[in-house]
Write an enzyme that holds these catalytic residues in place. Sequence first.
Site, mmCIF file in Angstrom:
data_model
loop_
_atom_site.group_PDB
_atom_site.id
_atom_site.type_symbol
_atom_site.label_atom_id
_atom_site.label_comp_id
_atom_site.label_asym_id
_atom_site.label_seq_id
_atom_site.Cartn_x
_atom_site.Cartn_y
_atom_site.Cartn_z
ATOM 1 C CG LEU A 30 31.829 -33.438 8.699
ATOM 2 C CD1 LEU A 30 32.670 -32.422 9.474
ATOM 3 C CD2 LEU A 30 30.345 -33.170 8.908
ATOM 4 N N GLY A 33 29.402 -29.650 1.406
ATOM 5 C CA GLY A 33 28.233 -28.913 1.902
ATOM 6 C C GLY A 33 28.431 -28.497 3.350
ATOM 7 C CG HIS A 34 28.610 -31.388 6.479
ATOM 8 N ND1 HIS A 34 28.712 -32.586 5.809
ATOM 9 C CD2 HIS A 34 27.454 -31.455 7.192
ATOM 10 C CE1 HIS A 34 27.685 -33.351 6.118
ATOM 11 N NE2 HIS A 34 26.902 -32.698 6.936
ATOM 12 C CD GLN A 58 18.749 -37.065 12.658
ATOM 13 O OE1 GLN A 58 19.019 -36.302 13.572
ATOM 14 N NE2 GLN A 58 18.922 -36.706 11.397
ATOM 15 N N GLY A 145 21.762 -26.542 5.865
ATOM 16 C CA GLY A 145 21.803 -26.580 4.399
ATOM 17 C C GLY A 145 20.403 -26.635 3.811
ATOM 18 C CE LYS A 147 20.821 -34.061 0.015
ATOM 19 N NZ LYS A 147 20.609 -34.584 1.325
ATOM 20 C CD GLN A 151 17.693 -31.491 9.155
ATOM 21 O OE1 GLN A 151 17.635 -32.663 9.494
ATOM 22 N NE2 GLN A 151 18.827 -30.915 8.813
ATOM 23 C CB VAL A 174 27.705 -27.560 -1.608
ATOM 24 C CG1 VAL A 174 29.013 -27.814 -2.348
ATOM 25 C CG2 VAL A 174 27.807 -26.273 -0.795
ATOM 26 N NE ARG A 185 21.151 -41.809 5.085
ATOM 27 C CZ ARG A 185 20.658 -40.980 6.022
ATOM 28 N NH1 ARG A 185 20.427 -39.708 5.733
ATOM 29 N NH2 ARG A 185 20.399 -41.424 7.241
HETATM 30 O O1 PAF Z 1 21.136 -32.540 8.954
HETATM 31 C C1 PAF Z 1 21.746 -33.232 9.808
HETATM 32 O O2 PAF Z 1 22.928 -33.547 9.669
HETATM 33 C C2 PAF Z 1 21.004 -33.704 11.036
HETATM 34 O O3 PAF Z 1 19.668 -33.950 10.752
HETATM 35 C C3 PAF Z 1 21.131 -32.738 12.228
HETATM 36 C C4 PAF Z 1 20.502 -31.371 11.916
HETATM 37 C C5 PAF Z 1 22.598 -32.548 12.582
HETATM 38 C C6 PAF Z 1 20.414 -33.311 13.439
HETATM 39 O O4 PAF Z 1 20.947 -34.543 13.813
#
Ligand code: PAF
Length: 277
Positions: A30, A33-34, A58, A145, A147, A151, A174, A185
């Site tokens: 985290l 942004g989180h 994913q 978010g 960013k 998604q 953010v 990342r």
């Molecule tokens: O954005 C993320 O961190 C991931 O894609 C999510 C939405 C938690 C799904 O695993």
Amino acid sequence: MLLVRTVAEWRAALAALPRPVGLVTTMGALHAGHRSLAEAARAECAGVGATIFVNPRQFAPTEDLARYPRPLDADLALLEAAGVDVVFVPDVGVMYPEGFATTVRVGGPAEAGLEAAVRPGHFEGVATVVTKLLLQARAERAYFGRKDAQQAAVIRRLVADLDIPMEVVVCPTVREPDGLACSSRNAYLTPAQRAAAPALFRALSAGRDRFRSGFQQRERLESATRALLEAEPAFEAVEYVAAVDADTFAPLQRGPGLLVAAVRLGGVRLIDNVVLD
Ligand code: PAF
């Protein structure tokens, strides 16, 4: 802050919270942004739940699942400081038990190229896990978010299409003081790559300024932005630059929309976007 590991505990803990409940789903590692998502949920909701789950579905086999950072203690401290009431940290076997056989495949923005083209299967993995997380939580609001704008569009689409009774709240990106969008990342960047990385936001911002000053022809806006990105020697590949509709991710016909881009530095991908308004 209560830490739970099973779906039954998670449901019981959230059901005991005052309403409305806000949900923040994460893969951990985290950052600010989180934290801003958790703080927005805290400010707007009476109860707040968060999830930490590195979702294997994913990640493509070539991607960074094995080395994805998992600093659980620091993540829990950040969520607690942001005022989260309950955090759900399931194992893979809790989310995908023996016999699990369902995939959620979204059309529209999930089939509009860009991230979907560079990361085949990625949005199926995201849609599958997010559908599970939303249905497990039964919160009133879920925070994501901007960013990861494509998604966010995929999640808005699936929530609307599946009549999931939850408001999707998309919060501003953010950034670090030099403009680089916060991302888990970013930790992979070498010092030289980190120094070059803000060129992505600079190029997008220059594109947005051109758009605002009336330079709105889509192909020319995209190629001018691409030229700026290609001028940065640290960017080994410019994967895409596109002016798109913020909901469908189809090529932008007329504003407002988003200017989105992805670049690669060594093994690291950076994505970002700005609003074209
Ligand atoms: O954005 C993320 O961190 C991931 O894609 C999510 C939405 C938690 C799904 O695993």
